[in-house]
Each structure stands twice: as structure tokens, then as C-alpha cells.
Design a protein around this motif. Structure first.
Motif, PDB file in Angstrom:
ATOM      1  N   LYS A  28       0.816  -1.221   0.000  1.00  0.00           N
ATOM      2  CA  LYS A  28       0.000   0.000   0.000  1.00  0.00           C
ATOM      3  C   LYS A  28       0.843   1.261   0.000  1.00  0.00           C
ATOM      4  N   THR A  29       1.956   1.244  -0.737  1.00  0.00           N
ATOM      5  CA  THR A  29       2.736   2.483  -0.863  1.00  0.00           C
ATOM      6  C   THR A  29       1.976   3.518  -1.671  1.00  0.00           C
ATOM      7  N   SER A  30       1.019   3.066  -2.484  1.00  0.00           N
ATOM      8  CA  SER A  30       0.097   3.954  -3.192  1.00  0.00           C
ATOM      9  C   SER A  30      -1.167   3.166  -3.464  1.00  0.00           C
ATOM     10  N   PRO A  31      -2.325   3.849  -3.683  1.00  0.00           N
ATOM     11  CA  PRO A  31      -3.567   3.114  -3.938  1.00  0.00           C
ATOM     12  C   PRO A  31      -3.466   2.153  -5.113  1.00  0.00           C
ATOM     13  N   SER A  32      -2.692   2.525  -6.135  1.00  0.00           N
ATOM     14  CA  SER A  32      -2.599   1.659  -7.318  1.00  0.00           C
ATOM     15  C   SER A  32      -1.843   0.370  -7.044  1.00  0.00           C
ATOM     16  N   ASP A  33      -1.175   0.277  -5.897  1.00  0.00           N
ATOM     17  CA  ASP A  33      -0.488  -0.958  -5.513  1.00  0.00           C
ATOM     18  C   ASP A  33      -1.443  -1.983  -4.892  1.00  0.00           C
ATOM     19  N   PHE A  34      -2.692  -1.586  -4.678  1.00  0.00           N
ATOM     20  CA  PHE A  34      -3.636  -2.466  -3.989  1.00  0.00           C
ATOM     21  C   PHE A  34      -4.992  -2.325  -4.685  1.00  0.00           C
ATOM     22  N   ILE A  35      -5.272  -3.219  -5.608  1.00  0.00           N
ATOM     23  CA  ILE A  35      -6.501  -3.158  -6.397  1.00  0.00           C
ATOM     24  C   ILE A  35      -7.432  -4.284  -5.960  1.00  0.00           C
ATOM     25  N   VAL A  36      -8.683  -3.914  -5.664  1.00  0.00           N
ATOM     26  CA  VAL A  36      -9.683  -4.876  -5.195  1.00  0.00           C
ATOM     27  C   VAL A  36     -10.842  -4.895  -6.186  1.00  0.00           C
ATOM     28  N   ILE A  37     -11.178  -6.071  -6.690  1.00  0.00           N
ATOM     29  CA  ILE A  37     -12.279  -6.220  -7.640  1.00  0.00           C
ATOM     30  C   ILE A  37     -13.243  -7.258  -7.100  1.00  0.00           C
ATOM     31  N   GLU A  38     -14.488  -6.869  -6.976  1.00  0.00           N
ATOM     32  CA  GLU A  38     -15.497  -7.761  -6.422  1.00  0.00           C
ATOM     33  C   GLU A  38     -15.767  -8.945  -7.358  1.00  0.00           C
ATOM     34  N   ILE A  39     -16.095 -10.080  -6.767  1.00  0.00           N
ATOM     35  CA  ILE A  39     -16.493 -11.271  -7.514  1.00  0.00           C
ATOM     36  C   ILE A  39     -17.967 -11.527  -7.208  1.00  0.00           C
ATOM     37  N   ARG A 340      -7.562   2.513   1.326  1.00  0.00           N
ATOM     38  CA  ARG A 340      -6.248   2.731   0.700  1.00  0.00           C
ATOM     39  C   ARG A 340      -6.053   1.751  -0.454  1.00  0.00           C
ATOM     40  N   ALA A 341      -6.834   1.955  -1.506  1.00  0.00           N
ATOM     41  CA  ALA A 341      -6.809   1.041  -2.635  1.00  0.00           C
ATOM     42  C   ALA A 341      -7.602   1.649  -3.784  1.00  0.00           C
ATOM     43  N   ILE A 342      -7.510   1.009  -4.937  1.00  0.00           N
ATOM     44  CA  ILE A 342      -8.441   1.256  -6.037  1.00  0.00           C
ATOM     45  C   ILE A 342      -9.396   0.071  -6.047  1.00  0.00           C
ATOM     46  N   THR A 343     -10.672   0.345  -5.897  1.00  0.00           N
ATOM     47  CA  THR A 343     -11.640  -0.748  -5.734  1.00  0.00           C
ATOM     48  C   THR A 343     -12.764  -0.646  -6.758  1.00  0.00           C
ATOM     49  N   TYR A 344     -13.311  -1.817  -7.106  1.00  0.00           N
ATOM     50  CA  TYR A 344     -14.461  -1.925  -8.000  1.00  0.00           C
ATOM     51  C   TYR A 344     -15.526  -2.748  -7.286  1.00  0.00           C
ATOM     52  N   GLN A 345     -16.758  -2.226  -7.236  1.00  0.00           N
ATOM     53  CA  GLN A 345     -17.818  -2.958  -6.566  1.00  0.00           C
ATOM     54  C   GLN A 345     -19.170  -2.616  -7.163  1.00  0.00           C
ATOM     55  N   SER A 346     -20.112  -3.562  -7.032  1.00  0.00           N
ATOM     56  CA  SER A 346     -21.477  -3.349  -7.499  1.00  0.00           C
ATOM     57  C   SER A 346     -22.250  -2.553  -6.469  1.00  0.00           C
ATOM     58  N   MET A 347     -23.132  -1.661  -6.959  1.00  0.00           N
ATOM     59  CA  MET A 347     -24.013  -0.892  -6.091  1.00  0.00           C
ATOM     60  C   MET A 347     -25.365  -0.732  -6.762  1.00  0.00           C
ATOM     61  N   VAL A 348     -26.380  -0.493  -5.934  1.00  0.00           N
ATOM     62  CA  VAL A 348     -27.712  -0.153  -6.415  1.00  0.00           C
ATOM     63  C   VAL A 348     -28.205   1.030  -5.599  1.00  0.00           C
ATOM     64  N   VAL A 349     -28.821   2.009  -6.273  1.00  0.00           N
ATOM     65  CA  VAL A 349     -29.400   3.158  -5.577  1.00  0.00           C
ATOM     66  C   VAL A 349     -30.892   3.215  -5.891  1.00  0.00           C
ATOM     67  N   LYS A 350     -31.703   3.435  -4.855  1.00  0.00           N
ATOM     68  CA  LYS A 350     -33.149   3.565  -5.024  1.00  0.00           C
ATOM     69  C   LYS A 350     -33.512   5.006  -5.381  1.00  0.00           C
ATOM     70  N   LYS A 351     -34.671   5.165  -6.027  1.00  0.00           N
ATOM     71  CA  LYS A 351     -35.280   6.477  -6.283  1.00  0.00           C
ATOM     72  C   LYS A 351     -34.481   7.326  -7.268  1.00  0.00           C
ATOM     73  N   VAL A 352     -33.524   6.728  -7.946  1.00  0.00           N
ATOM     74  CA  VAL A 352     -32.700   7.456  -8.912  1.00  0.00           C
ATOM     75  C   VAL A 352     -32.734   6.705 -10.237  1.00  0.00           C
ATOM     76  N   THR A 353     -33.038   7.395 -11.316  1.00  0.00           N
ATOM     77  CA  THR A 353     -33.065   6.758 -12.630  1.00  0.00           C
ATOM     78  C   THR A 353     -31.651   6.688 -13.206  1.00  0.00           C
ATOM     79  N   PRO A 354     -31.418   5.781 -14.147  1.00  0.00           N
ATOM     80  CA  PRO A 354     -30.105   5.745 -14.800  1.00  0.00           C
ATOM     81  C   PRO A 354     -29.738   7.081 -15.438  1.00  0.00           C
TER      82      PRO A 354
END
Length: 694
Positions: A28-39, A340-354
Motif C-alpha cells: 500500500k505504498t500507493s492506492p494503485s499498488d492495492f486493487i480490489v475487484i469484487e467477484i 487505501r486502494a483502487i476498488t471496484y464494486q457493485s451498487m444499487v441506488v433507489k429512487k434514482v433513474t439511470p
């Protein structure tokens, strides 16, 4: 055994299960050194497309059977800024169980169970929508109105009012109206030319002449929440004429919105049954043709993939909520991700259109975030609705752990192979407890379990040894208990501390006042501290179990042989190892589980079970039922495997210059990738590989 700062004696050293030497390096010397991707549940990686315009789902390359499919847990969202698990979809401890074991009365929107998320989120939202001066003026205005009513004084004509200023954005304006009414149901908000004005709710005052203030508060919160198919029930009332007056008032003032009915209660007086008035929203007409029975219009749900860099999950959600004019609890997600990372994750928001979400894409990018694959979906996400997380990690400044004849390359290969084959101890990572903090979160949780509300507040507001405005404000509070003065010192961006202090200013630094102050936090944040204590005990129990029995599965251990469960499986799936099974070596260490503390768990029937009881006794919890009624918290407990394995492991030594292939390995970095089941910590896996705390 070692003594902690509270005087309790615990086994608190974390251990290893592999005997390799390990190596040293920096993570974790920088966020790009620690990438998290959801499965996701289908075993697919979530990442953006190369053109940056869409969201790409990449198939996992191998070992699909290694992942445990997560059951679809019926639990609510956890909003914890403290929980920075690196991609651990950690339901902190067992929060899902807590929600599912709520009593029927808590689930009803009755006077005894109004637990509106809107109310819990309103303080944070008000702080983000109003400047400090206006926010303070609103609180004072509300206090003045209540004070006038409590003194039985009549309001002057015209009624006093307070302007909150002009809010140009329509969605932010709507969010402000809702937040004010949820926090202060005895006030109403009016709008004119983008200006929001607050006035006393005279209908609230009139209802208070007929029912208790507690019931009036509950009714107006119910009315403002507008939750379809929900009901509100007043307290039982044996007086028929009085019930008739309440019916008349409600129908006269709100008959276009709600309908009322009286239902018999359980108690009887002089042969006349008590009755309680129940209110429900009127069904809306949907044109000439009504919908089939039971069918109702569903709220709008928009799914997207969130990429963030060096941001806490809830800092990101808070920013999005303000920009979209909704509240943080309108967002749902499968798991928390590291800051302290670059992360990718799924989300859903209510009451908001695309379309609405797409309009703020440029603003999102300025906050080190991005969104992809924006689309309409039918429902929210649930915590735990994923298989795990994929990690891409760079370890820099590589060096040998010992001065021996083995090369660094050999030590790295040995370490990775050992952990790949034998696994790692499934500890909760240090960030769960507030790494480096003077007062760690588990100590606050212990105080809450012991109903020491004032102590818990003071622990929360204990300053660090840093000379900055935040810690100066905390120091002032501990010295004076002056909540109002501390508020003037606490920086605006410290939302949680300010919310707590505002409540303490209103209710006082007493046991009762501190109970009310804890309600300025959402339920998920309140219970997080108790889960942190339980997590600390679990870590120590795992170390004790391995120190006493080693890798052998022994009589009295708890095992779970079902491969299709996560850590929140029920006690019915847990088996107690018999003496015959120990002799036959029927089970392996990776099947052994230990309980997370709670009222509905089974403990091992060997030295580890006795250890649990000793620790609870030393911490003053020997009679604890793991329920804190004052804070509406119940902790049923769950189980967690002692050992976990990384999957799809690959690594490569990366030289700073391709021409230096034969250079000393100490000039290289290690590129490492692997997958972990949900709720596992990548830093804990790395700790086992490197054989040192990181």
C-alpha cells in the motif's frame, strides 16, 4: 497470556500455521499498488471496459469450485466508516443475524418500533446540506418551539419561522425537506422560489392534546416516511369517546392520505375490551384498471459499478447521496471495500433513474470515483451477495527476512506455495479495530455490552496524541463535558463526532442522555462496536485454539463439513467432534469453526470452550445475554472458519528495468494476485506469507 489495558487477561498474540521463513516488503505504498475487484455470485470479476465507457465482467479463469457460494442473506445495509476491510464483504461480525432476529414489535411501524432509516440518516444529511451556522440555528429554533410548547405558552400569530436559505438543486431541496421533518416531526417545511422555510407544525401540537407526545412523534414520522403497505398503531385506548375524537381528527386533517380503524386489544376493563387505532395509507388509484391483488408499483432501482480510489466506502456513498438528493441508506452494496486502494464494486441506488445518475458523472470523477454499467434493475443488493474479492497487489522494497544462504526469490516462492496449499489463519484484520488508535473499537463495544453508556461515549471521544483541531476538541470535552463548547471546536467535516455532540448538548452527559446520543448513529454503526469486541475475542480464541491443540482436530471441536456455507450458517450445520472421530482423523483443520459471541451459538466442549467462559467472566460479561435493549441491539452470534485458502494465486518478480533481469532480487517488486472468499482479509493472508505484521 498477556494483560490488556482494562485489566482482563487474554491470549492476544496472533500466530502462524506455516513454518516457512517469509520475506519483508512494503504494501500500500500507493492506492494503485492495492486493487480490489469484487467477484459476484456467478463467479465473475467486476471491472471496467478498456474504453472506459462500459462495465466489463470477466470470467474467473480457474478453480470455480473453490469458492463458497454465499446464501442470500436477508439483512440490511451496514454503514461503517470504521470498517475498512480490504474488500472484505464483512457483515461486521454477524450483523445479518441481528437484523433477522428482531422481534415482531420492532418490525412494525408502531409507536414502540419506529426505527426509520430516514431518521437515523437525517443528522448526517442535514450536516451535509446546511452550513454550520444554519444547522445550529435550526437546532436552536426547534428547541425554542418545544420549550414554548412544554411551557404551555401559545404560539404568537403569525407563527415564528426560520429560513434555511435557497437551495437551487431540486433533488437536494427535496432531501432537505425530508431530513428536517424526520429529525423534527413537530416542524413543517415550506418552499417558495427555491427557499426552504421551517415553521411549527400546528397539527402536531393539536394531536398532542389527544395523544401522548411519543405517539404524535411516531405518527408524523410514519406519515413523512410514506412507506407503502406499512401501518402505525397508537397505544390501546379503552375510552370509546376519546378514540372517536382521535379518529375524527385524523380523518379531518389527513383523510386524503390515510384511513383509520380500531382493533380489539388483549386487556379488558369492566367487560369492555381496549382498542387500538391503526393507521394505514390509502391505496392509490392506478387509472381505470386496478392492479392485480398484491401487486404494487416498485420503486426505481439503478445498478452501477463504482470505482473509487483512496476513499472509504461510506465517504463515497455520502458524496453520491448529496449529489443525487437521496439519503445514504438508499444505496445498497454486496460488501465494503478498503480505503487505501483502487476498488471496484457493485451498487444499487433507489429512487434514482439511470439518466439522473449519468448527469453527475463528471462531478463524480472529480472525487476520485467513476461509475460504469449504469442500468435499471428490479431490486436492491444484499450484503453478502457475492462470492469474494480478487486482489492485484504490488509489494515493494523486497528483502530477506534472515541473512541466510537462500535467495529472496526462493523465499518468496516457498512462502506463496505454503499459504496456497496450507492456508492462513482467518483473523480479522487490524483495521477492524482502528489500527494505530489509542482507543480501539472493541473497547467501546465492551462498554456498550456492559451498558456503560457514558464510558462508551468518553472512549469514543478520547483524543489521539496528535495536536490538531479534532483532538483538541476531544480533549476539551473530556476535561469539561461541555458538549456545546466542544461543538464550536469540532471541525465541520467530523460528521459523526458532531452528531454525537449535538445530542449530548440536547440531552446531557448522563446515562440516559448518552443512550439518546448513540441513536444519532445508524443501527449498523452502533452494533459495529459490539461486533468489533466479538471479533477481537474471536482472534484471540483462534490463537488459543492453535496454541493448545495445533493443527489436529480434537474431541469437542466444532466443525462444519458443508462446503456451501459462509460464516453466517446456523448452529444446525455445526457438529461436535467425538472421541472416535478424533482417533480416526475424520476431519481436517480447515473444517473447524469457532463461534462469534452471541446468544444463539454453541461453544466448543474442550479447553477452548472453557477459555471463552473465562474471558467473558474476566470482562464482566458472565451474565451477558448479548442484547442491549436501550440501543435496540441484539447479537445472535455466528461461526467463522479458523483457516482459509487463497485461490487462483499467481506471482511475478518485476524488475524496475527489463535490461536488469539478472540484477539482485532486492531491486525488484513482487506482483501478486489471488482471490479470497468474502469476509477474508488480504492483509491477513499477506501477513502469513511474509511472516510479519504489516
Amino acid at each position: 497470556m498477556a494483560e490488556d489495558t482494562d485489566g482482563g487477561i487474554r491470549f492476544n498474540s496472533l500466530c502462524f500455521i506455516n513454518d516457512h521463513v517469509g520475506f519483508q516488503g512494503s504494501i500500500k505504498t500507493s492506492p494503485s499498488d492495492f486493487i480490489v475487484i469484487e467477484i459476484d455470485e456467478q463467479g465473475q470479476l467486476v471491472s471496467k471496459a478498456t474504453d472506459g465507457s462500459l462495465y466489463e465482467i470477466s470470467k474467473m479463469q480457474s478453480e470455480p469450485s473453490n469458492f463458497v457460494k454465499k446464501p442470500k442473506l436477508n439483512i440490511q445495509n451496514v454503514s461503517l466508516e470504521h470498517e475498512n476491510s480490504e474488500g472484505a464483504a464483512d457483515l461486521p461480525g454477524c450483523s445479518g443475524g441481528d437484523r433477522s432476529h428482531r422481534s415482531d414489535s420492532e418490525k412494525e411501524n408502531s409507536i414502540n418500533g419506529v426505527t426509520s432509516k430516514c431518521e437515523e440518516e437525517s443528522i448526517d444529511l442535514l450536516s451535509s446540506l446546511l452550513d454550520e451556522k444554519t444547522h445550529t440555528s435550526l437546532g436552536q429554533f426547534a428547541c425554542d418551539i418545544k420549550g414554548m410548547w412544554n411551557s404551555q405558552a401559545e404560539l404568537t400569530e403569525p407563527s415564528p419561522e426560520l429560513s434555511l436559505g435557497k437551495i437551487l438543486d431540486k433533488n437536494q431541496r427535496a432531501a432537505l425537506h425530508s431530513a428536517v421533518r424526520q429529525k423534527f416531526p413537530f416542524l413543517i417545511t415550506l418552499g417558495h422560489n427555491s427557499e426552504v422555510v421551517v415553521k411549527p407544525n400546528l397539527e402536531y401540537k393539536e394531536l398532542c392534546r389527544l395523544v401522548s407526545e411519543e405517539e404524535a412523534l411516531g405518527f408524523f414520522k410514519y406519515l413523512d416516511a410514506k412507506k407503502e403497505n406499512s401501518k402505525f398503531t397508537f397505544k390501546p385506548d379503552p375510552n370509546k369517546d376519546h378514540r372517536k375524537a382521535v379518529h375524527h381528527f385524523l380523518n379531518k386533517k389527513f383523510g386524503n392520505l390515510v384511513e383509520t380503524k380500531s382493533f380489539p386489544g388483549q386487556s379488558h376493563s369492566a367487560g369492555n375490551p381496549d382498542s387500538a387505532i391503526t393507521v394505514r395509507f390509502r391505496e392509490k388509484a392506478h387509472g381505470k384498471r386496478s392492479h392485480p391483488e398484491g401487486e404494487r408499483r416498485k420503486a426505481v432501482h439503478t445498478a452501477f459499478t463504482l470505482q473509487k480510489e483512496n476513499l472509504e466506502t461510506f465517504e463515497a456513498i455520502g458524496f453520491l447521496a448529496v449529489k443525487l438528493g437521496v439519503i445514504p441508506s438508499d444505496f445498497s452494496y454486496a460488501g465494503l471495500k478498503d480505503k487505501r486502494a483502487i476498488t471496484y464494486q457493485s451498487m444499487v441506488v433507489k429512487k434514482v433513474t439511470p439518466e439522473r445518475l449519468k448527469t453527475i458523472e463528471e462531478e463524480i470523477k472529480k472525487k476520485r470515483m467513476n461509475v460504469f454499467n449504469i442500468r435499471s434493475v428490479g431490486d436492491s443488493l444484499r450484503l453478502g451477495q457475492l462470492k469474494g474479492n480478487h486482489f492485484e497487489i504490488i509489494i515493494r522494497n523486497l528483502r530477506n527476512q534472515l541473512n541466510d544462504s537462500a535467495s529472496l526469490r526462493e523465499r518468496i516462492s516457498e512462502a506463496i506455495e505454503n499459504v496456497k496449499n496450507r492456508g492462513f489463519v482467518n483473523y480479522y484484520g487490524p483495521q477492524r479495530f482502528g489500527k494505530g488508535q489509542k482507543i480501539q473499537t472493541d473497547r467501546i463495544g465492551l462498554a456498550l455490552l456492559k451498558n456503560e453508556m457514558v464510558k462508551a461515549i468518553k472512549l469514543f471521544l478520547t483524543p489521539e496524541d496528535v495536536d490538531d483541531p479534532v483532538n483538541k476538541a476531544k480533549q476539551y470535552f473530556l476535561q469539561t463535558e461541555d458538549a456545546k463548547g466542544t461543538l464550536s471546536l469540532m471541525p465541520e467535516f467530523r460528521v459523526r463526532e458532531r452528531a454525537l455532540l449535538e445530542s449530548l448538548h440536547r440531552f446531557g452527559v448522563t446515562e440516559e442522555g448518552c443512550v439518546r446520543a448513540w441513536f444519532s448513529f445508524p443501527h449498523s454503526m452502533r452494533i459495529f462496536y459490539i461486533h468489533a469486541y466479538s471479533s477481537r475475542i474471536w482472534n484471540e480464541a483462534a490463537s488459543y485454539r492453535l496454541a493448545v491443540y495445533g493443527p489436529k482436530v480434537v474431541e469437542g471441536d466444532l466443525i462444519c463439513s458443508d462446503e456451501d456455507v459462509d460464516e453466517h450458517f446456523p448452529s444446525s450445520k455445526v457438529h461436535l467432534v467425538t472421541k472416535e472421530e478424533e482417533s480416526a482423523n475424520t476431519y481436517a483443520l480447515h473444517q473447524v469453526v469457532l463461534p462469534m459471541l452471541g446468544y444463539n451459538v454453541q461453544y466448543p466442549e474442550n479447553q477452548v470452550g472453557r477459555w471463552y467462559q473465562e474471558v467473558l467472566s474476566r470482562d464482566g460479561l458472565q451474565a451477558c445475554r448479548f442484547r442491549v435493549p436501550a440501543l435496540k441491539m441484539n447479537v445472535p452470534g455466528c461461526y467463522r472458519h479458523i483457516v482459509k485458502h487463497p485461490h487462483n494465486v499467481s506471482h511475478q518478480l518485476v524488475h524496475p528495468d527489463p535490461a536488469t533481469e539478472e540484477a539482485d532480487d532486492t531491486t525488484s517488486s513482487l506482483s501478486l494476485s489471488f482471490d479470497l472468499d468474502a469476509s477474508c482479509y488480504a492483509t491477513v493472508c499477506l501477513r502469513e506469507m511474509m511472516k510479519g505484521d504489516i
